[in-house]
Design an enzyme around this catalytic site. Structure first.
Site, PDB file in Angstrom:
ATOM      1  N   ASN A  24      56.126  82.444  42.796  1.00 53.28           N
ATOM      2  CA  ASN A  24      57.406  82.292  41.917  1.00 53.28           C
ATOM      3  C   ASN A  24      56.821  82.245  40.449  1.00 53.28           C
ATOM      4  OD1 ASN A  24      59.590  81.561  41.014  1.00 53.28           O
ATOM      5  ND2 ASN A  24      60.391  80.151  42.654  1.00 53.28           N
ATOM      6  N   ASP A  25      56.321  81.151  40.107  1.00 53.30           N
ATOM      7  CA  ASP A  25      56.057  80.916  38.579  1.00 53.30           C
ATOM      8  C   ASP A  25      55.274  82.066  38.233  1.00 53.30           C
ATOM      9  OD1 ASP A  25      57.533  78.415  38.684  1.00 53.30           O
ATOM     10  OD2 ASP A  25      55.782  77.296  39.444  1.00 53.30           O
ATOM     11  N   VAL A  26      54.122  82.481  39.090  1.00 53.43           N
ATOM     12  CA  VAL A  26      53.346  83.569  38.466  1.00 53.43           C
ATOM     13  C   VAL A  26      53.836  84.806  38.264  1.00 53.43           C
ATOM     14  CG1 VAL A  26      51.407  82.227  39.455  1.00 53.43           C
ATOM     15  CG2 VAL A  26      52.529  83.826  40.782  1.00 53.43           C
TER      16      VAL A  26
END
Length: 464
Positions: A392-394
């Site tokens: 997700n964040d990456v």
């Protein structure tokens, strides 16, 4: 005997260096582990053979009990729980350092560092550093374990004046070390350990779940320096060398990971960085009226088998679902149809350094198909399909485009440049940084909602 033990310790040290070298790559990691095991075996046997070691009837049962517990835990542990296991092991290293320092302080004659209440100043400094760093490692690792195990919230626990308080505790530790060297007082030693324990708690509490990979790495470094300090107290050259190796390699890894997350290494050391992290899956920010393209496993299978190049981006969601084996099966089917399949690993994907590499290796994914961010990022523009599974964040483009985002400046995988992005996720929930992923709403993104393992199994059936 002294010459033989010195030579054996030198061989063990070389094995430990070879172990670190081997663990730097998935290809040589198995050999690295074997070198480490051999080095530790030599170190333990050599130490037990020293004439100064007594009460083997107490030591050997302890080794058998501890080794048995470790073997059972290692055999039963799930790959998804490795981060909290590492945190727990770090806490034991810190506790061991405190215990050894306490024993040396209470019985200095046994360690030839002086007599009770008249210990050599140099030895007091060494055991003070080992105690302080060990206590910080112990309490900090306990908090990291509780957060990773979801026994306490993964959100940053911010409190008023946290940095001045931490600074005050750090100054107090320095003052207590000086006071201990001057007085040899029991209460000063106890106060030193207590203040360090409190500082360990307060350093890690304000850190969120999204930043746990860096925390694990830094606690690893702390445990090494604690062991190094105690090595001086015990006058054991191997412990000094090993502790320095672990401490320095952990610090270097932490610095590399900080660069990968756009964090400051100073903030990691002081604690309380990454205030936006750790919101966890509960931090859902609905997309409102923004359109989201949703597809099925059959849609994904059709797109995948008509692609020439596919890049798989694994994340913590894959780890939770234990989807790595079926993911490899899916990749094998695609490769059998002439599709070029590669894997893209972000340095902080998962909950500890190398988490995704370990999971893919468990599924027997060929090492030459796995690439780090810097190696593969430029290839997304020529990629037909980016298959994001649980990351997700990456993969969030906001890290490059939104200066107000908590993850702004963090290097991310450029998956949005692929012609099509297939995003496997349970829901529209944000990641551990608590930030909505802009990739969900891109016109070239198709969301595949569901458990990662079940979605991959459905895709495999559709490909068959």
């Amino acid at each position: 005997m002294e010459t033989a033990s010195t030579l054996a310790y030198l061989v063990a040290s070389v094995f430990f260096i070879l172990a670190l070298r081997g663990l730097s790559s998935p290809v040589s990691s198995r050999a690295g582990n074997l070198f480490g095991m051999a080095g530790m075996a030599i170190a333990v046997i050599t130490t037990l053979a020293l004439p100064i070691v007594v009460s083997l009837w107490v030591i050997l049962p302890g080794i058998l009990i501890g080794g048995g517990i470790g073997a059972v835990i290692a055999y039963r542990i799930k790959m998804t729980a490795l981060p909290q296991l590492v945190a727990a092991f770090h806490s034991l290293v810190g506790l061991a350092a405190v215990c050894v320092a306490t024993a040396a302080f209470l019985s200095p004659e046994s360690y030839t560092i002086g007599v009770r209440h008249n210990i050599l100043t140099g030895s007091l400094i060494e055991m003070s550093l080992g105690t302080a760093i060990g206590a910080i490692t112990f309490s900090g690792s306990i908090i990291a374990f509780l957060k990773l195990q979801a026994l306490m919230t993964g959100k940053p626990l911010i409190f008023p004046y946290q940095h001045p308080i931490n600074l005050g505790l750090g100054i107090a530790i320095v003052v207590l070390v000086v006071l201990l060297c001057r007085t040899n007082a029991d209460w000063v030693f106890a106060a030193l350990a207590g203040v360090a324990l409190l500082l360990g708690f307060l350093l890690i509490l304000p850190i969120g779940g999204a930043d746990m990979p860096v925390v694990i790495s830094m606690l690893n470094s702390y445990s090494g320096w604690a062991a190094c300090g105690i090595g001086f107290t015990l006058q054991n050259n191997l412990l000094i060398i090993t502790g320095a190796l672990v401490g320095s390699s952990g610090a270097i890894l932490s610095y590399i990971m900080c660069k990968s997350m756009n964090r400051s290494i100073i903030n990691v050391i002081l604690g309380g960085f990454g205030g936006g992290g750790g919101a966890g899956p509960a931090a859902v920010k609905p997309g409102g009226d923004r359109p989201v393209r949703v597809g099925s496993a059959e849609d994904a299978a059709f797109i995948l088998k008509n692609a020439s190049r596919v890049v798989v981006v694994p994340g913590y969601g894959m780890a939770v679902a234990q989807a790595q084996h079926v993911l490899r099966e899916m990749a094998d089917l695609l490769k059998a149809q002439g599709v070029d399949v590669r894997y893209a690993i972000h340095p902080v994907a998962g909950r500890m350094p190398g988490h995704m590499n370990v999971l893919l290796a468990e599924a027997n994914v060929p090492y030459d198909e796995v690439f780090e961010l810097d190696e593969i990022n430029r290839e997304f523009a020529q990629t037909d399909v980016a298959f994001v599974i649980g990351a997700n964040d990456v993969t969030n483009p906001a890290a490059r485009t939104d200066p107000k985002s908590p993850i702004y400046g963090m290097p991310v995988l450029d998956v949005e440049k692929a012609k099509t992005v297939l995003f496997v996720k349970r829901s529209m929930a944000s990641g551990y940084a608590g930030v909505e992923n802009e990739l969900f709403f891109r016109p070239n993104t198709m969301m595949l909602f569901g458990d990662a393992k079940k979605v991959c199994e459905e895709v495999v059936r559709a490909l068959g």
